[in-house]
Design a protein around this motif. Structure first.
Motif, PDB file in Angstrom:
ATOM      1  N   ASP A   1       0.773  -1.187  -0.003  1.00 43.22           N
ATOM      2  CA  ASP A   1       0.013   0.110  -0.040  1.00 43.22           C
ATOM      3  C   ASP A   1       0.873   1.370  -0.023  1.00 43.22           C
ATOM      4  O   ASP A   1       0.387   2.562  -0.303  1.00 43.22           O
ATOM      5  CB  ASP A   1      -0.770  -0.094   1.216  1.00 43.22           C
ATOM      6  N   ILE A   2       1.972   1.071   0.365  1.00 45.64           N
ATOM      7  CA  ILE A   2       2.998   2.053   0.522  1.00 45.64           C
ATOM      8  C   ILE A   2       3.369   2.745  -0.929  1.00 45.64           C
ATOM      9  O   ILE A   2       3.674   1.826  -1.980  1.00 45.64           O
ATOM     10  CB  ILE A   2       4.330   2.068   1.214  1.00 45.64           C
ATOM     11  N   ASP A   3       3.445   3.869  -1.513  1.00 43.56           N
ATOM     12  CA  ASP A   3       3.458   4.197  -2.675  1.00 43.56           C
ATOM     13  C   ASP A   3       4.915   4.892  -2.898  1.00 43.56           C
ATOM     14  O   ASP A   3       5.563   5.966  -2.505  1.00 43.56           O
ATOM     15  CB  ASP A   3       2.729   5.536  -3.150  1.00 43.56           C
ATOM     16  N   PHE A   4       5.838   3.923  -3.580  1.00 51.87           N
ATOM     17  CA  PHE A   4       7.174   3.919  -3.710  1.00 51.87           C
ATOM     18  C   PHE A   4       7.341   4.888  -4.754  1.00 51.87           C
ATOM     19  O   PHE A   4       8.513   5.328  -4.997  1.00 51.87           O
ATOM     20  CB  PHE A   4       7.918   2.693  -3.964  1.00 51.87           C
ATOM     21  N   THR A   5       6.492   5.313  -5.556  1.00 52.74           N
ATOM     22  CA  THR A   5       6.805   6.207  -6.761  1.00 52.74           C
ATOM     23  C   THR A   5       7.083   7.363  -6.396  1.00 52.74           C
ATOM     24  O   THR A   5       7.744   8.094  -7.371  1.00 52.74           O
ATOM     25  CB  THR A   5       5.509   6.120  -7.592  1.00 52.74           C
ATOM     26  N   SER A   6       6.698   7.888  -5.296  1.00 51.71           N
ATOM     27  CA  SER A   6       7.235   9.442  -4.861  1.00 51.71           C
ATOM     28  C   SER A   6       8.852   9.142  -4.654  1.00 51.71           C
ATOM     29  O   SER A   6       9.197  10.319  -4.537  1.00 51.71           O
ATOM     30  CB  SER A   6       6.318   9.798  -3.838  1.00 51.71           C
ATOM     31  N   MET A   7       9.271   8.042  -4.304  1.00 55.81           N
ATOM     32  CA  MET A   7      10.670   8.058  -3.767  1.00 55.81           C
ATOM     33  C   MET A   7      11.696   7.926  -4.984  1.00 55.81           C
ATOM     34  O   MET A   7      12.829   8.140  -4.849  1.00 55.81           O
ATOM     35  CB  MET A   7      10.831   6.704  -2.887  1.00 55.81           C
ATOM     36  N   ILE A   8      11.317   7.507  -6.230  1.00 57.40           N
ATOM     37  CA  ILE A   8      12.159   7.583  -7.258  1.00 57.40           C
ATOM     38  C   ILE A   8      11.913   8.504  -8.285  1.00 57.40           C
ATOM     39  O   ILE A   8      10.725   9.140  -8.540  1.00 57.40           O
ATOM     40  CB  ILE A   8      12.046   5.897  -7.935  1.00 57.40           C
ATOM     41  N   SER A   9      12.911   8.732  -9.121  1.00 58.40           N
ATOM     42  CA  SER A   9      12.778   9.862 -10.039  1.00 58.40           C
ATOM     43  C   SER A   9      11.874   9.168 -11.310  1.00 58.40           C
ATOM     44  O   SER A   9      11.880   8.015 -11.367  1.00 58.40           O
ATOM     45  CB  SER A   9      14.123  10.424 -10.606  1.00 58.40           C
ATOM     46  N   GLU A  10      11.783  10.110 -12.259  1.00 56.48           N
ATOM     47  CA  GLU A  10      11.004   9.902 -13.238  1.00 56.48           C
ATOM     48  C   GLU A  10      11.714   8.988 -14.328  1.00 56.48           C
ATOM     49  O   GLU A  10      11.120   7.717 -15.009  1.00 56.48           O
ATOM     50  CB  GLU A  10      10.374  11.101 -14.033  1.00 56.48           C
ATOM     51  N   GLU A  11      13.073   9.445 -14.404  1.00 54.49           N
ATOM     52  CA  GLU A  11      14.019   8.645 -15.303  1.00 54.49           C
ATOM     53  C   GLU A  11      14.152   7.309 -14.684  1.00 54.49           C
ATOM     54  O   GLU A  11      14.384   6.161 -15.511  1.00 54.49           O
ATOM     55  CB  GLU A  11      15.259   9.427 -15.224  1.00 54.49           C
ATOM     56  N   GLU A  12      14.396   6.940 -13.371  1.00 53.95           N
ATOM     57  CA  GLU A  12      14.606   5.653 -12.740  1.00 53.95           C
ATOM     58  C   GLU A  12      13.178   4.786 -13.027  1.00 53.95           C
ATOM     59  O   GLU A  12      13.551   3.707 -13.098  1.00 53.95           O
ATOM     60  CB  GLU A  12      14.937   5.778 -11.277  1.00 53.95           C
ATOM     61  N   ARG A  13      12.174   5.479 -13.078  1.00 53.30           N
ATOM     62  CA  ARG A  13      10.825   4.612 -13.307  1.00 53.30           C
ATOM     63  C   ARG A  13      10.767   4.154 -14.648  1.00 53.30           C
ATOM     64  O   ARG A  13      10.483   3.046 -14.752  1.00 53.30           O
ATOM     65  CB  ARG A  13       9.947   5.741 -12.962  1.00 53.30           C
ATOM     66  N   GLU A  14      11.366   4.848 -15.405  1.00 55.46           N
ATOM     67  CA  GLU A  14      11.317   4.581 -17.017  1.00 55.46           C
ATOM     68  C   GLU A  14      11.983   3.267 -17.207  1.00 55.46           C
ATOM     69  O   GLU A  14      11.947   2.393 -17.778  1.00 55.46           O
ATOM     70  CB  GLU A  14      11.603   5.702 -17.995  1.00 55.46           C
ATOM     71  N   GLU A  15      13.422   3.496 -16.539  1.00 57.30           N
ATOM     72  CA  GLU A  15      14.486   2.442 -16.493  1.00 57.30           C
ATOM     73  C   GLU A  15      13.787   1.121 -16.034  1.00 57.30           C
ATOM     74  O   GLU A  15      14.025  -0.061 -16.475  1.00 57.30           O
ATOM     75  CB  GLU A  15      15.522   2.625 -16.051  1.00 57.30           C
ATOM     76  N   LEU A  16      13.341   1.146 -14.931  1.00 59.78           N
ATOM     77  CA  LEU A  16      12.457  -0.034 -14.111  1.00 59.78           C
ATOM     78  C   LEU A  16      11.393  -0.682 -15.162  1.00 59.78           C
ATOM     79  O   LEU A  16      11.100  -1.951 -15.172  1.00 59.78           O
ATOM     80  CB  LEU A  16      12.017   0.319 -12.861  1.00 59.78           C
ATOM     81  N   LYS A  17      10.533   0.277 -15.654  1.00 53.87           N
ATOM     82  CA  LYS A  17       9.404  -0.274 -16.746  1.00 53.87           C
ATOM     83  C   LYS A  17      10.285  -1.118 -17.730  1.00 53.87           C
ATOM     84  O   LYS A  17       9.605  -2.178 -18.036  1.00 53.87           O
ATOM     85  CB  LYS A  17       8.722   0.849 -17.057  1.00 53.87           C
ATOM     86  N   ILE A  18      11.291  -0.571 -18.409  1.00 52.56           N
ATOM     87  CA  ILE A  18      11.893  -1.314 -19.563  1.00 52.56           C
ATOM     88  C   ILE A  18      12.509  -2.600 -18.735  1.00 52.56           C
ATOM     89  O   ILE A  18      12.476  -3.426 -19.609  1.00 52.56           O
ATOM     90  CB  ILE A  18      12.922  -0.209 -20.189  1.00 52.56           C
ATOM     91  N   GLU A  19      13.219  -2.496 -17.912  1.00 54.30           N
ATOM     92  CA  GLU A  19      13.721  -3.695 -17.079  1.00 54.30           C
ATOM     93  C   GLU A  19      12.589  -4.672 -16.853  1.00 54.30           C
ATOM     94  O   GLU A  19      12.640  -6.047 -17.035  1.00 54.30           O
ATOM     95  CB  GLU A  19      14.543  -3.646 -15.813  1.00 54.30           C
ATOM     96  N   LEU A  20      11.510  -4.361 -16.386  1.00 48.35           N
ATOM     97  CA  LEU A  20      10.494  -5.104 -16.155  1.00 48.35           C
ATOM     98  C   LEU A  20       9.980  -6.100 -17.388  1.00 48.35           C
ATOM     99  O   LEU A  20       9.492  -7.057 -17.328  1.00 48.35           O
ATOM    100  CB  LEU A  20       9.348  -4.457 -15.488  1.00 48.35           C
TER     101      LEU A  20
END
Length: 193
Positions: A25-44
């Protein structure tokens, strides 16, 4: 109060299902940057694609394996037999099995020897009994009775003869009597006719 909060943060008990739900339930999206978020989506996406490819490769290899086994005539029963044979062989090579086998083999040899000794003792006892005065006396009484019966029934008198010969002749006389319908005398009165 602060001691209790610090205590709660330091607990080392494993997470329970309700704790895991709390973590998700904790929202980790606020803890990572948008760039890291895109990299994680690609890796996923790459990982999901690799997993899918590996599943397809595994399915193809399992199908190929089944085809080879079918061509070789290997079926589930044969595999079970092979596994059993291998397990049996592995078990027989263990030291515990070898020791047990040796112990049972030794016990079997001792039992065989004991039974052989009992058989020898019984044979010796029968031999001793056959040579005993009581048995000799019994043998003489049977011989006398048979000779007497033969004489009174009308057979020829054979004096002497071994116990086996006397029994054989008695059995023969009995068989002839039953064949001809002539009953053998059962008591002394019938003998004196």
């Amino acid at each position: 109060m602060e001691a209790q909060q610090a205590q709660g943060l330091l607990e080392t008990q494993p997470l329970h299902e309700t704790d895991e739900e709390t973590v998700t339930d904790i929202d980790f999206t606020s803890m990572i940057s948008e760039e890291e978020r895109e990299e994680l989506k690609i890796e996923l996406a790459k990982l999901e694609d690799e997993i899918s490819t590996l599943r397809q490769v595994l399915a193809a290899k399992e199908k190929h394996l089944a085809e080879i086994k079918q061509k070789l005539g290997i079926n589930l029963m044969n595999e079970l037999k092979q596994n059993f044979s291998k397990s049996w062989h592995d078990m027989q090579t263990t030291s515990a099995y070898k020791k047990t086998h040796e112990t049972l083999s030794h016990a079997g040899q001792k039992a065989t020897a004991a039974i052989s000794n009992v058989g020898t003792a019984i044979s010796k006892k029968f031999g001793d009994m056959r040579n005993s005065p009581t048995f000799k006396s019994f043998e003489e009484k049977v011989e006398t009775t048979v000779t007497s019966l033969k004489t009174k029934v009308g057979g020829t008198s054979h004096s002497g003869g071994s116990f086996e010969e006397v029994l054989s002749s008695t059995a023969h006389a009995s068989a002839q009597g039953s064949i001809t319908g002539t009953p053998l005398p059962e008591n002394e009165e019938e003998l004196q006719c």
